[in-house]
Enzyme design. Structure first.
Site, mmCIF file in Angstrom:
data_model
loop_
_atom_site.group_PDB
_atom_site.id
_atom_site.type_symbol
_atom_site.label_atom_id
_atom_site.label_comp_id
_atom_site.label_asym_id
_atom_site.label_seq_id
_atom_site.Cartn_x
_atom_site.Cartn_y
_atom_site.Cartn_z
ATOM 1 N N CYS A 2 -47.015 -2.567 -61.426
ATOM 2 C CA CYS A 2 -47.208 -3.906 -61.164
ATOM 3 C C CYS A 2 -48.784 -4.165 -61.029
ATOM 4 O O CYS A 2 -49.484 -3.116 -60.201
ATOM 5 C CB CYS A 2 -46.559 -4.425 -59.938
ATOM 6 S SG CYS A 2 -44.761 -4.599 -60.497
ATOM 7 N N ARG A 27 -51.844 0.459 -65.390
ATOM 8 C CA ARG A 27 -50.656 0.609 -64.471
ATOM 9 C C ARG A 27 -49.452 0.853 -64.873
ATOM 10 O O ARG A 27 -48.376 1.164 -64.139
ATOM 11 C CB ARG A 27 -50.909 -0.324 -63.179
ATOM 12 C CG ARG A 27 -52.389 -0.133 -62.364
ATOM 13 C CD ARG A 27 -52.530 -1.772 -61.643
ATOM 14 N NE ARG A 27 -51.389 -1.245 -60.630
ATOM 15 C CZ ARG A 27 -51.784 -0.739 -59.351
ATOM 16 N NH1 ARG A 27 -52.925 -0.277 -59.339
ATOM 17 N NH2 ARG A 27 -50.992 -0.667 -58.269
ATOM 18 N N TRP A 75 -43.818 -4.184 -63.497
ATOM 19 C CA TRP A 75 -43.000 -3.099 -63.848
ATOM 20 C C TRP A 75 -41.593 -2.989 -63.395
ATOM 21 O O TRP A 75 -41.392 -3.140 -62.082
ATOM 22 C CB TRP A 75 -43.700 -1.946 -63.658
ATOM 23 C CG TRP A 75 -43.293 -0.324 -64.060
ATOM 24 C CD1 TRP A 75 -43.644 0.057 -65.401
ATOM 25 C CD2 TRP A 75 -42.176 0.459 -63.541
ATOM 26 N NE1 TRP A 75 -43.176 0.957 -65.495
ATOM 27 C CE2 TRP A 75 -42.357 1.547 -64.339
ATOM 28 C CE3 TRP A 75 -41.750 0.343 -62.352
ATOM 29 C CZ2 TRP A 75 -41.181 2.678 -64.146
ATOM 30 C CZ3 TRP A 75 -40.861 1.566 -62.023
ATOM 31 C CH2 TRP A 75 -40.743 2.630 -63.234
ATOM 32 N N ASN A 99 -46.210 -6.934 -55.807
ATOM 33 C CA ASN A 99 -46.155 -5.360 -55.931
ATOM 34 C C ASN A 99 -45.404 -4.797 -55.012
ATOM 35 O O ASN A 99 -45.913 -4.875 -53.986
ATOM 36 C CB ASN A 99 -47.537 -5.024 -56.393
ATOM 37 C CG ASN A 99 -47.448 -3.514 -56.753
ATOM 38 O OD1 ASN A 99 -46.614 -2.856 -56.881
ATOM 39 N ND2 ASN A 99 -48.728 -2.979 -56.491
ATOM 40 N N GLY A 100 -44.458 -4.026 -55.627
ATOM 41 C CA GLY A 100 -43.568 -3.209 -54.418
ATOM 42 C C GLY A 100 -42.235 -3.425 -54.516
ATOM 43 O O GLY A 100 -41.710 -3.916 -55.518
ATOM 44 N N GLU A 482 -48.317 21.875 -67.173
ATOM 45 C CA GLU A 482 -49.211 20.865 -67.160
ATOM 46 C C GLU A 482 -49.181 20.523 -68.564
ATOM 47 O O GLU A 482 -49.156 19.119 -68.898
ATOM 48 C CB GLU A 482 -50.689 20.912 -66.366
ATOM 49 C CG GLU A 482 -51.679 19.791 -66.927
ATOM 50 C CD GLU A 482 -51.284 18.148 -66.260
ATOM 51 O OE1 GLU A 482 -50.060 18.060 -65.532
ATOM 52 O OE2 GLU A 482 -51.706 17.311 -66.708
ATOM 53 N N LYS A 486 -47.997 16.836 -70.396
ATOM 54 C CA LYS A 486 -48.982 16.008 -71.082
ATOM 55 C C LYS A 486 -48.532 15.554 -72.533
ATOM 56 O O LYS A 486 -48.444 14.571 -72.840
ATOM 57 C CB LYS A 486 -50.226 16.871 -71.110
ATOM 58 C CG LYS A 486 -51.532 16.283 -71.253
ATOM 59 C CD LYS A 486 -52.022 15.653 -69.901
ATOM 60 C CE LYS A 486 -51.117 14.959 -68.926
ATOM 61 N NZ LYS A 486 -51.328 15.019 -67.524
ATOM 62 N N GLU A 489 -45.276 13.411 -72.005
ATOM 63 C CA GLU A 489 -45.275 11.897 -71.670
ATOM 64 C C GLU A 489 -46.003 11.034 -72.710
ATOM 65 O O GLU A 489 -45.700 9.664 -72.551
ATOM 66 C CB GLU A 489 -46.042 11.831 -70.135
ATOM 67 C CG GLU A 489 -47.614 12.122 -70.329
ATOM 68 C CD GLU A 489 -48.045 11.954 -68.918
ATOM 69 O OE1 GLU A 489 -48.968 12.935 -68.559
ATOM 70 O OE2 GLU A 489 -47.624 10.980 -68.187
ATOM 71 N N HIS A 505 -33.856 35.402 -70.150
ATOM 72 C CA HIS A 505 -32.546 35.063 -69.077
ATOM 73 C C HIS A 505 -31.835 33.860 -69.541
ATOM 74 O O HIS A 505 -31.093 33.269 -68.597
ATOM 75 C CB HIS A 505 -33.197 35.148 -67.770
ATOM 76 C CG HIS A 505 -33.838 36.420 -67.403
ATOM 77 N ND1 HIS A 505 -33.148 37.592 -67.003
ATOM 78 C CD2 HIS A 505 -35.096 36.545 -67.180
ATOM 79 C CE1 HIS A 505 -33.793 38.386 -66.789
ATOM 80 N NE2 HIS A 505 -35.001 38.095 -66.790
ATOM 81 N N LYS A 604 -48.946 4.049 -64.244
ATOM 82 C CA LYS A 604 -50.273 5.157 -63.650
ATOM 83 C C LYS A 604 -49.999 5.341 -62.136
ATOM 84 O O LYS A 604 -50.150 6.401 -61.656
ATOM 85 C CB LYS A 604 -51.541 4.305 -63.916
ATOM 86 C CG LYS A 604 -52.511 5.047 -63.321
ATOM 87 C CD LYS A 604 -52.846 6.314 -64.458
ATOM 88 C CE LYS A 604 -54.148 7.306 -63.876
ATOM 89 N NZ LYS A 604 -54.174 8.187 -64.610
HETATM 90 C C1 AGP Z 1 -49.555 12.585 -65.171
HETATM 91 O O1 AGP Z 1 -50.209 12.527 -66.466
HETATM 92 C C2 AGP Z 1 -48.881 11.232 -64.686
HETATM 93 N N1 AGP Z 1 -49.662 10.344 -64.789
HETATM 94 C C3 AGP Z 1 -48.301 11.459 -63.427
HETATM 95 O O2 AGP Z 1 -47.514 12.787 -63.412
HETATM 96 C C4 AGP Z 1 -48.917 11.470 -61.973
HETATM 97 O O3 AGP Z 1 -49.783 12.859 -61.822
HETATM 98 C C5 AGP Z 1 -48.099 11.155 -60.836
HETATM 99 O O4 AGP Z 1 -47.435 10.280 -60.954
HETATM 100 C C6 AGP Z 1 -48.872 11.440 -59.358
HETATM 101 O O5 AGP Z 1 -50.203 10.453 -59.259
HETATM 102 P P1 AGP Z 1 -50.979 10.402 -58.210
HETATM 103 O O6 AGP Z 1 -51.657 11.671 -58.679
HETATM 104 O O7 AGP Z 1 -51.696 9.066 -58.453
HETATM 105 O O8 AGP Z 1 -50.271 10.647 -56.929
#
Ligand code: AGP
Length: 609
Positions: A2, A27, A75, A99-100, A482, A486, A489, A505, A604
């Site tokens: 949001c 976002r 969102w 937002n929230g 990581e 990447k 997502e 295993h 985001k």
């Molecule tokens: C990663 O590419 C994502 N955007 C996500 O995993 C992100 O790192 C996570 O939501 C944590 O966000 P922050 O660093 O703003 O706390």
């Protein structure tokens, strides 16, 4: 998650709102809307989908004309993404964006229904609009009083932009948990979820605190407490300029941000190095404090948690201090064994992630000291932690985090070096040597970025896969996590990361010629062992992409493709090896034609749990 923008001034409000919202697109959202005072009447336009859909709708049906209003990208949480659930929502005289999450919305809705209010959406937000409206009617038209009364009833998190039909050209704003800033320009004022939305108009802003209410007019903004006493706020100046939040000639923010990594590392580490030694004293971290910690917990989400995984390997190896890494949403509900003498490190790019913030508060309650590693200035996590290290990555717009991860691990290194020295686990000469090597990483990253076409070629061989495995050992395993996140997502290709030694295993049964494996092998001590694991998957038909040192020339039966990295200190290899993993994910997504910067369903900044 949001986005909110509000405006009062002389400009075309709808344009300012749309422009601001477009800068908050990163976002994550699935619908959008605006409300503007047109000839002293509130006109609302909203639409499911992207801002382009809203703009198109306004082209067809008419754009609200006026100089004050509020806008929102939603969102969805309560109620599907749809026109009717999009914000703004209204009572009879009140219109707002939110937002929230309002946790007690059901109880409030039942009350409002019982007094004859009706609802037009499935959202928790409409309950807030109706509640403020209810008190506004009850007190015969005092906006701040109505807002204060409603605030006392609301449970959950919120940032709100509110307009009252009887007060044209005024915008009210308030927040609890969810972020909101108030921008101050010349004869104009703004509200926004973050400063990137208004950078092209002003860099001056107030950080709104929970329990404060901002009243915006063309002449500026006044901020009041819950007793309607005016509060003197410190005017802050954003140190990012508008170009930092624009693509600057790159096709996507993500690839721009990947290229910004060398600069981001330099900007982050340079002020924390004095005479060749790590120096975190400006962050409230002294050798005495460090020496006293008996155990460390790193708590974070997603990519930030993966940075914590790298930190664990580095700290344990160098400083010989136990490090537990936790996912924040697990940590907060599992009664963690944390207490006095422990340091809890919260890593967060946004500084607003709901679970990470809750974990920070829990750690403080349990008596631990807390250290935040945060990118967004003035964010909730930054403000609440006992100690704070800002990463200086600049705004990260792409949902997929790249440069924020890079600077998070750079800070973890500096922290580990200083901790190891404070604990007497390394001597000054070793600390100096490692710090000098860390300072070399920006140049190394630059050189790796020059091989981006090779990453694109590798990506081209992956786009038909349904599923991939990332494998590695030690730091390479931490990094694989990581790399895998990447890829999935942004390209929507399923992938998992596995400790290479764990494959046998169970997971090796998945290996066929249709399951490519990306193997990271940079750690010299573990090298032969990882190569054996790679041979095992290769023998079972997997196509293998090897990310390893230039100095290693694979035998025929090891890899189909190799991305080479310079020979460098084992411990620091994650700073280099993450770059090809980011590039491979990026080009795979580009080749698949996904929405790279704004992948589906993702936000985001995850401000709800
Ligand atoms: C990663 O590419 C994502 N955007 C996500 O995993 C992100 O790192 C996570 O939501 C944590 O966000 P922050 O660093 O703003 O706390």
């Amino acid at each position: 998650m949001c986005g909110i923008v509000g405006y009062v001034g002389k400009r075309d409000c709808a344009d300012v709102l749309l422009d601001g919202l477009s800068r908050l697109e990163y976002r994550g959202y699935d619908s959008a809307g605006i409300a503007v005072f047109e000839n002293d009447e509130i006109k609302v336009a909203k639409s499911k989908g992207r801002l382009a859909d809203l703009a198109e709708k306004m082209r067809r049906e008419g754009k609200p004309q006026g100089c004050a209003g509020i806008g929102h990208t939603r969102w969805a949480t309560h109620g599907e993404p749809s026109d009717r659930n999009s914000h703004p929502h209204s009572g009879s005289r009140v219109t707002l964006v939110h937002n929230g999450i309002i946790e007690n919305y059901k109880r409030l809705k039942d009350f409002l229904l019982s007094v004859g209010r009706t609802f037009a959406s499935d959202t928790d937000t409409e309950v807030v609009a109706q509640l403020i409206d209810y008190y506004y009617e009850e007190n015969h038209g005092n906006p701040v009083d109505a807002i204060v009364k409603a605030m006392k009833e609301l449970e959950g998190s919120y940032a709100l932009g509110v307009i009252f039909a009887d007060f044209p050209d005024m915008v009210y704003a308030l927040r609890k948990e969810s972020p909101l800033i108030v921008g101050i320009g010349e004869d104009e004022s703004f509200i926004a979820s973050d400063v990137t939305a208004i950078l092209q108009y002003t860099r001056n802003y107030y950080l709104l605190e929970p329990g404060e209410i901002a009243v915006l007019t063309r002449r500026g903004a006044k901020v009041y407490d819950l007793h309607y006493q005016q509060i003197e706020k410190e005017l802050k100046t954003a140190d990012w300029d508008v170009s930092a939040a624009e693509k600057g000639g790159y096709p996507h923010f993500m690839i721009k941000e990947i290229h910004e990594q060398p600069t981001a590392v330099k900007t982050t580490i340079t002020p924390r190095i004095t005479d060749g030694m790590p120096d975190l004293s400006e962050c409230g971290i002294t050798p005495e404090k460090l020496a006293a910690f008996r155990r460390i917990h790193v708590v974070a989400c997603g990519t930030a948690m993966h940075a914590g995984m790298v930190g664990k390997y580095v700290i344990e190896k160098l400083a010989k201090v136990e490090v537990n890494v936790d996912i924040a949403s697990e940590f907060r509900y599992r009664e963690p064994l944390v207490g006095e003498g422990d340091l809890v490190i919260i890593i967060s790019q946004s500084g607003e992630t709901a679970d990470s913030l809750a974990a920070l508060r829990l750690a403080k309650e349990l008596g631990a000291k807390t250290l935040a590693i945060v990118n967004a200035k003035g964010s909730s996590i930054a403000r609440e932690a006992d100690m704070l290290i800002y990463t200086h990555a600049g705004p990260e717009i792409a949902v997929a985090s790249t440069k924020a991860y890079m600077v998070q691990i750079a800070v973890m290194y500096l922290f580990a070096f200083e901790l190891a020295l404070a604990k007497g686990a390394i001597d000054e000469a070793e600390c100096r040597r490692l710090t000098a090597l860390l300072q070399e990483t920006p140049a190394q990253i630059e050189a790796i970025l020059e091989q981006k076409d090779h990453a694109a070629q590798i990506a081209n061989t992956l786009i038909t896969a349904d599923s991939l495995l990332y494998i590695g050992r030690g730091l390479d395993y931490a990094l694989s996590m990581e790399g895998s996140l990447k890829l999935k997502e942004i390209s929507y290709i399923h992938s998992e990361s596995y400790a290479a030694g764990e494959l046998k295993h169970g997971t090796i049964s998945l290996i066929t010629e249709n399951m490519p494996v990306i193997a990271v092998a940079t750690q010299q001590k573990l090298f032969d062992k990882t190569i054996s694991n790679i041979k095992e998957v290769k023998a079972r038909g997997a196509k293998v992409v090897l990310v390893s040192r230039d100095s290693y020339v694979p035998e025929k039966d090891v890899a189909d493709f190799k991305f080479g990295l310079p020979d460098f200190e084992d411990l620091l290899m994650p700073m280099l090896a993450v770059v090809p993993l980011q590039l491979i994910a990026y080009y795979t997504a580009v080749l698949k034609g996904t929405d790279v910067d704004k992948p589906r369903n993702l936000a985001k900044s995850v401000t709800v749990e």
